[in-house]
Design a protein around this motif. Structure first.
Motif, PDB file in Angstrom:
ATOM      1  N   GLY A  12     -18.670 -48.386 -91.007  1.00 22.90           N
ATOM      2  CA  GLY A  12     -20.072 -48.689 -91.273  1.00 22.90           C
ATOM      3  C   GLY A  12     -20.710 -49.458 -90.137  1.00 22.90           C
ATOM      4  O   GLY A  12     -21.438 -50.424 -90.346  1.00 22.90           O
ATOM      5  N   ASP A  63     -16.868 -39.895 -93.147  1.00 25.67           N
ATOM      6  CA  ASP A  63     -17.130 -40.573 -94.415  1.00 25.67           C
ATOM      7  C   ASP A  63     -16.002 -41.537 -94.725  1.00 25.67           C
ATOM      8  O   ASP A  63     -14.876 -41.126 -95.039  1.00 25.67           O
ATOM      9  CB  ASP A  63     -17.264 -39.524 -95.521  1.00 25.67           C
ATOM     10  CG  ASP A  63     -17.611 -40.129 -96.874  1.00 25.67           C
ATOM     11  OD1 ASP A  63     -17.645 -41.368 -97.000  1.00 25.67           O
ATOM     12  OD2 ASP A  63     -17.846 -39.344 -97.821  1.00 25.67           O
ATOM     13  N   ILE A  93     -22.428 -48.705 -99.696  1.00 27.89           N
ATOM     14  CA  ILE A  93     -23.761 -48.226-100.023  1.00 27.89           C
ATOM     15  C   ILE A  93     -24.345 -49.073-101.148  1.00 27.89           C
ATOM     16  O   ILE A  93     -23.610 -49.621-101.976  1.00 27.89           O
ATOM     17  CB  ILE A  93     -23.768 -46.733-100.420  1.00 27.89           C
ATOM     18  CG1 ILE A  93     -22.859 -46.477-101.626  1.00 27.89           C
ATOM     19  CG2 ILE A  93     -23.370 -45.869 -99.245  1.00 27.89           C
ATOM     20  CD1 ILE A  93     -22.995 -45.075-102.184  1.00 27.89           C
ATOM     21  N   THR A  94     -25.659 -49.177-101.153  1.00 28.42           N
ATOM     22  CA  THR A  94     -26.401 -49.904-102.183  1.00 28.42           C
ATOM     23  C   THR A  94     -27.328 -48.928-102.885  1.00 28.42           C
ATOM     24  O   THR A  94     -28.204 -48.349-102.249  1.00 28.42           O
ATOM     25  CB  THR A  94     -27.252 -51.028-101.552  1.00 28.42           C
ATOM     26  OG1 THR A  94     -26.434 -51.821-100.694  1.00 28.42           O
ATOM     27  CG2 THR A  94     -27.863 -51.906-102.622  1.00 28.42           C
ATOM     28  N   VAL A 110     -21.159 -45.247-105.641  1.00 27.94           N
ATOM     29  CA  VAL A 110     -20.991 -46.636-105.194  1.00 27.94           C
ATOM     30  C   VAL A 110     -19.511 -47.027-105.240  1.00 27.94           C
ATOM     31  O   VAL A 110     -18.977 -47.641-104.300  1.00 27.94           O
ATOM     32  CB  VAL A 110     -21.839 -47.590-106.061  1.00 27.94           C
ATOM     33  CG1 VAL A 110     -21.454 -49.049-105.803  1.00 27.94           C
ATOM     34  CG2 VAL A 110     -23.321 -47.388-105.778  1.00 27.94           C
ATOM     35  N   ASN A 114     -17.607 -48.047-101.824  1.00 30.94           N
ATOM     36  CA  ASN A 114     -17.399 -49.487-101.721  1.00 30.94           C
ATOM     37  C   ASN A 114     -15.989 -49.909-102.119  1.00 30.94           C
ATOM     38  O   ASN A 114     -15.391 -50.775-101.468  1.00 30.94           O
ATOM     39  CB  ASN A 114     -18.418 -50.226-102.595  1.00 30.94           C
ATOM     40  CG  ASN A 114     -19.843 -50.021-102.128  1.00 30.94           C
ATOM     41  OD1 ASN A 114     -20.113 -49.235-101.232  1.00 30.94           O
ATOM     42  ND2 ASN A 114     -20.772 -50.721-102.747  1.00 30.94           N
ATOM     43  N   TYR A 156     -23.456 -52.311-107.852  1.00 33.24           N
ATOM     44  CA  TYR A 156     -23.169 -52.814-106.509  1.00 33.24           C
ATOM     45  C   TYR A 156     -22.480 -54.183-106.578  1.00 33.24           C
ATOM     46  O   TYR A 156     -21.445 -54.404-105.934  1.00 33.24           O
ATOM     47  CB  TYR A 156     -24.468 -52.913-105.722  1.00 33.24           C
ATOM     48  CG  TYR A 156     -24.319 -53.442-104.312  1.00 33.24           C
ATOM     49  CD1 TYR A 156     -23.847 -52.631-103.284  1.00 33.24           C
ATOM     50  CD2 TYR A 156     -24.665 -54.757-104.002  1.00 33.24           C
ATOM     51  CE1 TYR A 156     -23.735 -53.108-101.989  1.00 33.24           C
ATOM     52  CE2 TYR A 156     -24.553 -55.246-102.716  1.00 33.24           C
ATOM     53  CZ  TYR A 156     -24.083 -54.423-101.712  1.00 33.24           C
ATOM     54  OH  TYR A 156     -23.962 -54.903-100.428  1.00 33.24           O
TER      55      TYR A 156
END
Length: 255
Positions: A12, A63, A93-94, A110, A114, A156
């Motif tokens: 990321g 990814d 990701i959010t 998510v 995450n 999240y």
């Protein structure tokens, strides 16, 4: 030059916090394998970082929530540089949404990125570090939303709290291999994404006890400490970098 000769993976990292962590690692001599889903963004980021040196920075787009790609990421780092010392699982990701109407698709996306991405990257990296028998450092990017509830971020926040528990759990299994596992939990931070909101900085200046949101450099300096030899006896911990926000936790005014 705390990281001269060290090999690191940062996911990321096309922009924002991940980019700055990779940039600072490279400036201190590390060989960094840079990852992001956006290939063009990643190539430009790696080029910018490499120009500063003195370490090296190479891009590998993909990814970070995909299990096959995670294996490729670890294999590429070790084949290119010979070993692996540091892994910073920053990709995430959010997806905002009201709990009562939050979709299964959003929830599982998510969790896949995450949680699943971090879990299995840590697993692959730890197996490589165990094989090397030279120890290593794992760092997960959590969030203040894993400590304090925030509206429309139930999934999240849940994922970020789980990462901190994962770090604690891995202490039991990885300490014998001299692998540390920690998390850094940023608060409101000025990044390319948050700066798209013209009210963001002014809002968080008022809400943050220290009078400003964090910069990416604030977060990166904390991250570098936790993966450095200066923190080799710190494991299973989460370092909150939020200018004091979680101490009082005021939320933004409703729109």
């Amino acid at each position: 030059m705390r990281f001269e000769g060290k090999v690191a993976i940062v996911t990321g990292a096309g922009q924002g916090i991940g980019f700055e962590i990779a940039r600072q690692l490279t400036r201190e001599g590390a060989h960094v394998l840079l990852n992001d889903l956006d290939g063009s963004l990643l190539s430009e980021a790696a080029k910018r970082i490499q120009q500063e040196g003195p370490g090296t920075c190479s891009p590998l787009a993909g990814d970070a929530g995909d299990l096959a790609f995670i294996q490729q990421l670890v294999a590429e780092a070790t084949s290119r540089f010979g070993h692996l010392d540091i892994v910073i699982a920053n990709a995430g990701i959010t997806l905002f949404g009201d709990f009562l109407t939050y979709s299964p698709e959003s929830f599982f996306k998510v969790m896949q990125v995450n949680l699943g991405g971090t879990f299995f990257l840590a697993q692959a990296a730890a197996n490589q570090m165990k094989q090397q028998a030279s120890g290593g450092a794992l760092l997960f990017t959590s969030s203040v939303t894993g400590h304090q509830a925030h509206k429309q971020l139930s999934a999240y926040g849940m994922s970020k709290a789980a990462l901190e528990m994962l770090a604690k759990s891995l202490v039991i299994e990885l300490s014998e291999h001299r692998i540390t596992v920690n998390t850094v939990a940023p608060g409101a931070t000025l990044t390319e994404r948050t700066q798209d909101d013209p009210a963001y900085e002014a809002t968080w200046q008022k809400l943050t006890p220290m009078g400003r949101p964090a910069t990416v450099a604030d977060i990166a300096q904390a991250a570098l400490f936790l993966v450095s030899d200066h923190a080799r006896h710190i494991t299973g911990q989460s370092l909150v970098v939020d200018g004091g926000w979680t101490s009082i936790s005021p939320g933004p005014e409703p729109v």
